[in-house]
Design a protein around this motif. Structure first.
Motif, PDB file in Angstrom:
ATOM      1  N   LEU A   1      -5.751  -8.260  -4.442  1.00 51.31           N
ATOM      2  CA  LEU A   1      -6.353  -7.076  -3.316  1.00 51.31           C
ATOM      3  C   LEU A   1      -6.510  -7.744  -2.098  1.00 51.31           C
ATOM      4  CD1 LEU A   1      -8.637  -5.198  -5.957  1.00 51.31           C
ATOM      5  CD2 LEU A   1      -6.304  -4.782  -5.272  1.00 51.31           C
TER       6      LEU A   1
ATOM      7  N   ARG B   1       3.672  -6.067  -4.698  1.00 50.92           N
ATOM      8  CA  ARG B   1       2.916  -7.283  -4.508  1.00 50.92           C
ATOM      9  C   ARG B   1       3.398  -8.527  -5.213  1.00 50.92           C
ATOM     10  NH1 ARG B   1      -0.060  -9.784  -1.307  1.00 50.92           N
ATOM     11  NH2 ARG B   1      -2.180 -10.137  -1.736  1.00 50.92           N
TER      12      ARG B   1
ATOM     13  N   MET C   1      -2.196   0.614  -4.576  1.00 55.47           N
ATOM     14  CA  MET C   1      -1.409  -0.622  -4.306  1.00 55.47           C
ATOM     15  C   MET C   1      -0.560  -0.731  -5.462  1.00 55.47           C
ATOM     16  SD  MET C   1      -2.639  -4.504  -4.137  1.00 55.47           S
ATOM     17  CE  MET C   1      -3.337  -4.270  -2.322  1.00 55.47           C
TER      18      MET C   1
ATOM     19  N   ILE D   1       1.044  -1.398  -0.079  1.00 52.32           N
ATOM     20  CA  ILE D   1      -0.056  -0.031  -0.077  1.00 52.32           C
ATOM     21  C   ILE D   1       0.883   1.361   0.025  1.00 52.32           C
ATOM     22  CG2 ILE D   1      -1.769   1.271   1.345  1.00 52.32           C
ATOM     23  CD1 ILE D   1      -2.782  -1.329  -0.013  1.00 52.32           C
TER      24      ILE D   1
ATOM     25  N   GLU E   1     -12.418  -2.639  -7.763  1.00 59.12           N
ATOM     26  CA  GLU E   1     -13.188  -2.598  -6.636  1.00 59.12           C
ATOM     27  C   GLU E   1     -13.167  -3.763  -6.060  1.00 59.12           C
ATOM     28  OE1 GLU E   1     -16.657  -0.685  -5.861  1.00 59.12           O
ATOM     29  OE2 GLU E   1     -16.043   1.060  -7.333  1.00 59.12           O
ATOM     30  N   ASN E   2     -13.077  -4.199  -4.721  1.00 57.47           N
ATOM     31  CA  ASN E   2     -12.913  -5.506  -4.068  1.00 57.47           C
ATOM     32  C   ASN E   2     -13.748  -5.014  -2.627  1.00 57.47           C
ATOM     33  OD1 ASN E   2     -12.462  -8.231  -3.706  1.00 57.47           O
ATOM     34  ND2 ASN E   2     -10.750  -7.611  -2.558  1.00 57.47           N
TER      35      ASN E   2
ATOM     36  N   GLU F   1     -14.649  -1.776  -1.489  1.00 57.06           N
ATOM     37  CA  GLU F   1     -13.469  -0.644  -1.389  1.00 57.06           C
ATOM     38  C   GLU F   1     -12.897  -0.505  -2.752  1.00 57.06           C
ATOM     39  OE1 GLU F   1     -12.428   0.921   1.473  1.00 57.06           O
ATOM     40  OE2 GLU F   1     -13.823  -0.169   2.618  1.00 57.06           O
ATOM     41  N   SER F   2     -12.376   0.729  -2.912  1.00 61.25           N
ATOM     42  CA  SER F   2     -11.837   1.175  -4.316  1.00 61.25           C
ATOM     43  C   SER F   2     -10.478   1.275  -4.086  1.00 61.25           C
ATOM     44  CB  SER F   2     -12.314   2.611  -4.762  1.00 61.25           C
ATOM     45  OG  SER F   2     -13.563   2.654  -4.865  1.00 61.25           O
ATOM     46  N   TYR F   3      -9.826   0.492  -5.461  1.00 62.53           N
ATOM     47  CA  TYR F   3      -8.285   0.534  -4.995  1.00 62.53           C
ATOM     48  C   TYR F   3      -7.719   1.088  -6.333  1.00 62.53           C
ATOM     49  CZ  TYR F   3      -8.583  -2.810  -1.438  1.00 62.53           C
ATOM     50  OH  TYR F   3      -8.617  -3.245  -0.169  1.00 62.53           O
TER      51      TYR F   3
ATOM     52  N   VAL G   1      -9.305   6.723  -2.566  1.00 57.03           N
ATOM     53  CA  VAL G   1      -8.801   5.295  -3.343  1.00 57.03           C
ATOM     54  C   VAL G   1      -7.752   4.889  -2.849  1.00 57.03           C
ATOM     55  CG1 VAL G   1      -8.217   4.139  -5.512  1.00 57.03           C
ATOM     56  CG2 VAL G   1     -10.007   5.902  -5.452  1.00 57.03           C
ATOM     57  N   THR G   2      -7.371   3.662  -2.476  1.00 59.47           N
ATOM     58  CA  THR G   2      -6.279   2.714  -1.816  1.00 59.47           C
ATOM     59  C   THR G   2      -5.302   2.781  -2.836  1.00 59.47           C
ATOM     60  OG1 THR G   2      -7.534   1.869   0.228  1.00 59.47           O
ATOM     61  CG2 THR G   2      -5.228   1.103  -0.414  1.00 59.47           C
TER      62      THR G   2
ATOM     63  N   LEU H   1      -4.610   0.151  -8.847  1.00 53.10           N
ATOM     64  CA  LEU H   1      -3.446  -0.679  -9.037  1.00 53.10           C
ATOM     65  C   LEU H   1      -2.126  -0.014  -9.575  1.00 53.10           C
ATOM     66  CD1 LEU H   1      -2.595  -3.580  -7.928  1.00 53.10           C
ATOM     67  CD2 LEU H   1      -3.541  -4.509 -10.159  1.00 53.10           C
TER      68      LEU H   1
END
Length: 164
Positions: free
Chosen positions: A155, A78, A73, A59, A96-97, A100-102, A70-71, A104
């Motif tokens: 995620l 990873r 990552m 993160i 999204e997972n 939650e919004s990501y 938004v996170t 990448l």
């Protein structure tokens, strides 16, 4: 492999969209990865990241994307790869997972590919275990191997394992 805008027909003369899986391709280092198109919401340049203290190494921060938090990552991290030396313009794919919004972070975003599910193969036995856990299989392209990422696995974080 066919281009996303190809209108090729099957033997019965009809185009069957269900006959193909569509992937947004992303690059990390010299490797091409595929993300199922139905999981991708946005492609954007990640700017103004706010650091998150005590967050997992993958993160890299939080960002504001059209009013949403938004996170961000890093896919390199990873996958266990070193950071890029020139991370001025981080491309990101919005996913999204579990509500939650990501974003990448990737080295580059390519094209959309339509590939037959019949050509997907299992992960090679020599694939790095960290990569194999994040992959749903591979497709052989003309000169490269397309690794299909399991978005849920990418995620997710095993909080209990990290605490130990």
């Amino acid at each position: 492999m066919i281009a996303a805008n190809s209108n090729s027909a099957s033997p019965d003369g009809k185009v069957h969209a269900a006959d193909y899986d569509e992937y947004v391709t992303v690059m990390v280092r010299d490797q091409i990865f595929g993300l199922p198109i139905d999981r991708v919401h946005d492609v954007f340049i990640a700017t103004s990241l706010t650091a998150v203290p005590l967050a997992p190494r993958e993160i890299v921060g939080l960002l504001n994307l059209r009013g949403r938090v938004v996170t961000a990552m890093c896919l390199r991290r990873r996958l266990g790869l070193p950071d890029r030396a020139d991370s001025d313009r981080d491309m990101a794919v919005g996913l999204e997972n579990k509500g939650e919004s990501y974003g990448l972070l990737v080295d580059g975003v390519g094209e959309v590919m339509k590939l037959s599910p019949d050509t997907r193969e299992p992960n090679p036995v020599h694939m790095d275990a960290r990569w194999a856990k994040l992959s749903r299989g591979v497709h052989r392209l003309d000169d490269k191997l397309l690794i299909i990422l399991d978005v849920d696995a990418v995620l997710s974080f095993d909080v209990d394992a990290r605490a130990a």
